[in-house]
Write an enzyme that holds these catalytic residues in place. Structure first.
Site, PDB file in Angstrom:
ATOM      1  N   ARG A 194       3.422   9.305  -9.881  1.00 54.52           N
ATOM      2  CA  ARG A 194       3.505   7.905  -9.429  1.00 54.52           C
ATOM      3  C   ARG A 194       3.038   7.731  -7.982  1.00 54.52           C
ATOM      4  NH1 ARG A 194       8.976   5.058  -7.835  1.00 54.52           N
ATOM      5  NH2 ARG A 194       9.634   7.180  -7.399  1.00 54.52           N
ATOM      6  N   LYS A 222      26.929   9.051  -5.281  1.00 58.22           N
ATOM      7  CA  LYS A 222      26.734   8.190  -4.130  1.00 58.22           C
ATOM      8  C   LYS A 222      26.261   6.803  -4.575  1.00 58.22           C
ATOM      9  CE  LYS A 222      23.509   6.788  -1.946  1.00 58.22           C
ATOM     10  NZ  LYS A 222      23.983   5.403  -1.935  1.00 58.22           N
ATOM     11  N   ASP A 264       3.990   7.822  -1.442  1.00 55.31           N
ATOM     12  CA  ASP A 264       4.129   6.462  -0.913  1.00 55.31           C
ATOM     13  C   ASP A 264       2.994   6.190   0.056  1.00 55.31           C
ATOM     14  OD1 ASP A 264       6.477   6.286  -2.330  1.00 55.31           O
ATOM     15  OD2 ASP A 264       7.780   6.672  -0.605  1.00 55.31           O
ATOM     16  N   ASN A 319      13.177  13.139  -1.050  1.00 55.16           N
ATOM     17  CA  ASN A 319      13.595  12.683   0.275  1.00 55.16           C
ATOM     18  C   ASN A 319      14.848  13.418   0.753  1.00 55.16           C
ATOM     19  OD1 ASN A 319      11.520  10.953   0.739  1.00 55.16           O
ATOM     20  ND2 ASN A 319      12.572   9.144  -0.067  1.00 55.16           N
ATOM     21  N   ASP A 348      19.066   7.925   0.701  1.00 57.69           N
ATOM     22  CA  ASP A 348      18.667   9.335   0.607  1.00 57.69           C
ATOM     23  C   ASP A 348      19.050  10.089   1.875  1.00 57.69           C
ATOM     24  OD1 ASP A 348      17.486   8.717  -1.820  1.00 57.69           O
ATOM     25  OD2 ASP A 348      15.499   8.407  -0.944  1.00 57.69           O
ATOM     26  N   SER A 408      15.445   7.557 -10.319  1.00 51.30           N
ATOM     27  CA  SER A 408      15.442   7.005 -11.671  1.00 51.30           C
ATOM     28  C   SER A 408      14.872   8.032 -12.654  1.00 51.30           C
ATOM     29  CB  SER A 408      14.580   5.735 -11.688  1.00 51.30           C
ATOM     30  OG  SER A 408      13.310   6.028 -11.130  1.00 51.30           O
ATOM     31  N   SER A 438      13.120  -1.182   8.669  1.00 52.87           N
ATOM     32  CA  SER A 438      12.559  -0.692   7.420  1.00 52.87           C
ATOM     33  C   SER A 438      13.686  -0.667   6.396  1.00 52.87           C
ATOM     34  CB  SER A 438      12.040   0.732   7.641  1.00 52.87           C
ATOM     35  OG  SER A 438      12.051   1.456   6.431  1.00 52.87           O
ATOM     36  N   LYS A 493      -9.071 -10.994   1.831  1.00 50.68           N
ATOM     37  CA  LYS A 493      -9.014  -9.540   2.011  1.00 50.68           C
ATOM     38  C   LYS A 493      -8.023  -9.249   3.127  1.00 50.68           C
ATOM     39  CE  LYS A 493     -13.556  -8.010   0.598  1.00 50.68           C
ATOM     40  NZ  LYS A 493     -14.930  -7.809   1.033  1.00 50.68           N
TER      41      LYS A 493
END
Ligand SMILES: Nc1ncnc2c1ncn2[C@@H]1O[C@H](COP(=O)(O)OP(=O)(O)OP(=O)(O)O)[C@@H](O)[C@H]1O
Ligand SMILES: [Mg+2]
Length: 312
Positions: free
Chosen positions: A90, A185, A14, A43, A256, A140, A250, A27
């Protein structure tokens, strides 16, 4: 070997930054940059480590991003068990907009896994010696992976006498629950999909969770309801936690962190009530700082003292 292993088929690195305001064409100059490991099971392992426990993370590694992911986890002291895939791991991209305090999250699809690549994961899990007490799968599935993948993991865990915990959504969750899982969960959306009903209040949500437990499909349902709190449903007991009043800064990692707190405490022999209290605190603690940071132990301990649990 460890008591807990986590499986993440679609892990990520991330990348996050903050900008004054999000606008087209211009920009947008980022004021900061950081990279964190990401993906459900990754996580969960990171939070267990922060809370003082130990969980190994099993995940595929592809290309330079996969190498970076492994390096970031090494730096945090999370032990990785990986296998190499042809595609590239990813990346996700998160932007905090300073003017509004809003967070924008771009989640990318991740690579395709070939049959031999996902089968390799199953062989790797089946071959762990000594086998852990708990296998936790979260996140996923990737393109190319069959919807019954987690059901197959559930079967391996059962054959080896271990518990199986699952946090995922849609048909992959439904297929695993049909096989039988020790703990799931779901959040409200996942519970709605899974139960095929549309509960309208806490009582109806708990009834849907109880029906899953009564049908023998899940030993425990930890139903998380975001700012509305959570319920922990087992065959003999329903515990309810009121939400902790916080201002979310956030949106990353509440689920998690909740799951990590719950299973780590349960696996250390704590009561369901204590484990649930820590889970609710960990979920809230993930949200009180901006950016991609997960919960901090000092916040979890402070917030846990204020969590109210009721028996239904
Ligand atoms: N706004 C909030 N205020 C207080 N606690 C919260 C809030 N949002 C989440 N939590 C805590 O975190 C737990 C998990 O959050 P949630 O139900 O949103 O999980 P989730 O949808 O799986 O999250 P994720 O997006 O991380 O997968 C909640 O049960 C609650 O204890
Ligand atoms: Mg979730």
């Amino acid at each position: 070997m460890t008591d807990i292993v986590t499986i993440t088929l679609n892990p990520a690195v991330d990348l996050s930054t903050s900008v004054d305001r999000i606008q087209p064409v211009a920009k947008l100059r980022g004021k900061s940059q950081r990279r964190d490991p990401g993906g459900g099971g990754i996580n969960v392992a990171r939070v267990i480590r922060r809370l003082g426990g130990d969980a190994h993370a099993i995940y595929p590694v592809g290309g330079a991003i996969g190498g970076l992911l492994r390096q970031l986890l090494d730096q945090e002291g999370v032990v990785s068990q990986t296998w190499t895939i042809a595609g590239e791991t990813r990346e996700d991209f998160f932007v905090d907009e300073i003017a509004t305090g809003k967070q924008y999250r771009f989640i990318l699809p991740g690579p395709h896994l070939s049959p031999s690549e996902w089968q390799h994961c199953l062989s790797l899990v089946a071959a762990i010696e000594p086998f852990p007490r708990l296998v936790v799968a979260s996140g996923s599935l990737l393109e190319g992976v069959p919807l019954d993948f987690y059901a197959r993991v559930a079967r391996i865990a059962r054959q080896r006498g271990a518990g199986f915990v699952l946090d995922t959504s849609g048909p992959a969750l439904a297929a695993a629950v049909a096989e039988g899982v020790d703990l799931i969960k779901p959040n409200l959306r996942e519970m709605r999909e899974l139960s095929g009903s549309d509960p309208s209040d806490a009582y109806e949500w708990e009834a849907a969770a109880k029906a899953l437990v009564a049908g023998g499909k899940a030993g425990t349902v930890a139903l998380t309801m975001g700012h509305l709190g959570a319920a922990l449903v087992t065959r003999n007991e329903v515990l309810r936690a009121r939400p902790i009043p916080i201002t979310p800064r956030s949106a990353v990692g509440a689920g998690d962190s909740f799951l990590a707190g719950l299973i780590w405490r349960l696996s250390s022999g704590a009561s369901r009530e204590d484990a649930f209290r820590l889970a609710v605190a960990a979920g809230a603690a993930a949200l009180i700082h901006p950016g991609t940071e997960l919960c901090r132990i000092e916040d979890v301990e402070r917030l846990a003292a204020g969590v109210t649990i009721e028996k239904a």
